[in-house]
Design an enzyme around this catalytic site. Structure first.
Site, mmCIF file in Angstrom:
data_model
loop_
_atom_site.group_PDB
_atom_site.id
_atom_site.type_symbol
_atom_site.label_atom_id
_atom_site.label_comp_id
_atom_site.label_asym_id
_atom_site.label_seq_id
_atom_site.Cartn_x
_atom_site.Cartn_y
_atom_site.Cartn_z
ATOM 1 N N LYS A 82 13.987 -7.131 -3.301
ATOM 2 C CA LYS A 82 15.375 -6.901 -2.920
ATOM 3 C C LYS A 82 16.414 -7.420 -3.915
ATOM 4 C CE LYS A 82 14.750 -4.673 0.769
ATOM 5 N NZ LYS A 82 14.307 -3.438 0.189
ATOM 6 N N PRO B 186 10.888 -12.865 -4.016
ATOM 7 C CA PRO B 186 10.633 -11.527 -4.564
ATOM 8 C C PRO B 186 9.730 -10.647 -3.718
ATOM 9 C CG PRO B 186 9.358 -13.185 -5.745
ATOM 10 C CD PRO B 186 10.261 -13.927 -4.818
ATOM 11 N N TYR C 284 -0.035 -5.134 -1.694
ATOM 12 C CA TYR C 284 0.336 -6.448 -1.164
ATOM 13 C C TYR C 284 -0.869 -6.992 -0.395
ATOM 14 C CZ TYR C 284 5.300 -5.668 -2.181
ATOM 15 O OH TYR C 284 6.507 -5.458 -2.804
ATOM 16 N N TYR D 121 12.045 -1.549 3.196
ATOM 17 C CA TYR D 121 11.546 -1.604 1.820
ATOM 18 C C TYR D 121 12.266 -0.583 0.940
ATOM 19 C CZ TYR D 121 8.166 -2.598 -1.883
ATOM 20 O OH TYR D 121 7.579 -2.999 -3.060
ATOM 21 N N HIS E 169 7.289 6.007 -6.441
ATOM 22 C CA HIS E 169 6.244 5.571 -5.520
ATOM 23 C C HIS E 169 6.640 5.963 -4.102
ATOM 24 C CE1 HIS E 169 3.865 2.344 -7.962
ATOM 25 N NE2 HIS E 169 4.098 3.444 -8.664
#
Length: 392
Positions: free
Chosen positions: A297, A293, A201, A385, A72
């Site tokens: 991580k 979550p 998200y 990220y 991704h």
């Protein structure tokens, strides 16, 4: 029974550490309280940072990941019915993430350990770690109905939050930092192709939602729910209806529905235990730290821990110097606290707290708007990220 490094726990941290030590010519024994089937099927994380992907490849555990994993190059932030894509490679100099479930990582590492590595004992329950400050710490464990002792030069607790390794740390030495959040995630697995090709998200006044996936035909989705929620209290149609509300956009995007095969509720907490070393006992992964979550991580932090520890043990073997072992805790904690910060930021950015005011909601939208309009803010998110350097 004797070895150089006794590893408690055959999750990704313990298994990867055993693999890294094997490649460095250091023998180890892994003790796992559960059976092999449980370890290979427990649903956990699914996002691998760039650094984790690189480590697995270098360790010889990346072949199936590269064949079946889903690279991704970004995520989508969704708020106020608007959509904003964060382009990871364009913001980080080429870094990305991989969707490849923890269950699959464990399967790959177990197969390698059983084929090439040292002993891996399933259904071997660690009972106590003794002699942490001695030159030969011991792990008392029960296997096949009999108690036994594993004598080591070093013991590594990769045995999670409820494990025994952390109990070897004196109460006066331990410092705990934690936060419990008033909400949880209701997660589902569904036999339906993902409705988007990257993670989504979503921030909504009704609560957070996440669209993820396990494969091109299996979706993984989450809903923010109150802490203590019973997953079975939600009917399947109710879940899909609520997901649809929270993912709503102003364009023609649609959420695809399918049969739900699994439901679970994940509590949200932040936790750090300092230090991560006492004598010859070391902590790694969830035994030392937990993150909500939202920032993806948890598994990646565990990988960072064991990479740091494997390097330190190899350095000690090659040079006789314990210097890197002595700085293990401080080295790991710098990275851990950055990940805790990022996970907290992502959580508070996207979730609706039970006491949230209209002012709080407006601040969230302002923060999201800043990310969507500022390359600097967007880059900060992308760098965090895709992963902090493993040597930080």
């Amino acid at each position: 029974m004797r070895t150089t490094v006794g590893i408690i726990g055959a999750g990704p941290a313990g298994l990867l550490l055993a693999r890294l030590l094997h490649n460095a010519g250091i023998d180890s024994v892994v003790l796992e309280s559960r059976d092999r089937s449980y370890v290979e099927h427990r649903q956990r994380a699914g996002i691998l940072e760039q650094g984790t992907v690189d480590v697995l490849r270098a360790a010889g555990a990346g072949e199936r990941m590269d064949r079946e994993g889903l690279r991704h190059d970004g995520i989508e932030l969704r708020f106020a019915k608007q959509r904003h894509r964060v382009d990871f490679p364009g913001l980080t100099g080429g870094r990305s993430v991989m969707v490849y479930a923890q269950t699959e990582v464990c399967k790959d590492l177990i197969a390698l350990q059983l084929k090439e590595g040292g002993p891996l004992l399933f259904e071997a329950e660690a009972l106590e770690v003794e002699g942490a400050e001695s030159e030969r710490p011991r792990v008392r464990f029960r296997h096949e109905g009999q108690e036994d002792v594993l004598e080591c030069e070093y013991v590594v607790g990769c045995d999670g939050f409820w494990g025994v390794a952390r109990k070897a740390f004196p109460a006066g030495l331990s410092r705990v930092f934690e936060r419990t959040y008033p909400y949880a995630w209701l997660g589902i697995l569904a036999d339906v192709a993902p409705s988007h090709d990257e993670l989504v998200y979503a921030r909504h006044d009704r609560g957070f939602a996440l669209l993820s996936m396990r494969s091109p035909s299996v979706s993984r989705l989450y809903l923010q729910v109150p802490a203590g929620t019973d997953a079975e209290a939600w009917r399947d149609e109710e879940i899909w209806d609520e997901l649809e509300r929270r993912f709503e956009t102003d364009d023609d995007w649609r959420l695809e529905r399918g049969p739900i095969t699994q439901k679970s509720v994940t509590p949200m907490r932040s936790y750090v235990h300092e230090p991560m070393r006492h004598g010859r006992v070391f902590l790694a992964g969830d035994a030392a730290h937990i993150v909500p979550p939202t920032g993806a991580k948890g598994l990646n932090l565990a990988v960072g821990d064991v990479v740091t520890l494997a390097r330190a043990l190899a350095h000690e073997k090659e040079t006789g110097s314990p210097g890197l072992l002595e700085t293990y805790s401080a080295t790991c904690l710098r990275r851990i606290w950055q990940a805790e910060r990022f996970s907290y930021d992502m959580t508070t950015l996207l979730h609706a707290g039970p006491e949230e005011t209209p002012f709080d909601a407006r601040l969230q939208l302002a923060r999201l708007g800043r990310i969507a309009s500022s390359r600097a803010a967007e880059t900060d998110l992308a760098e965090a990220y895709t992963g902090f350097p493993l040597d930080v």
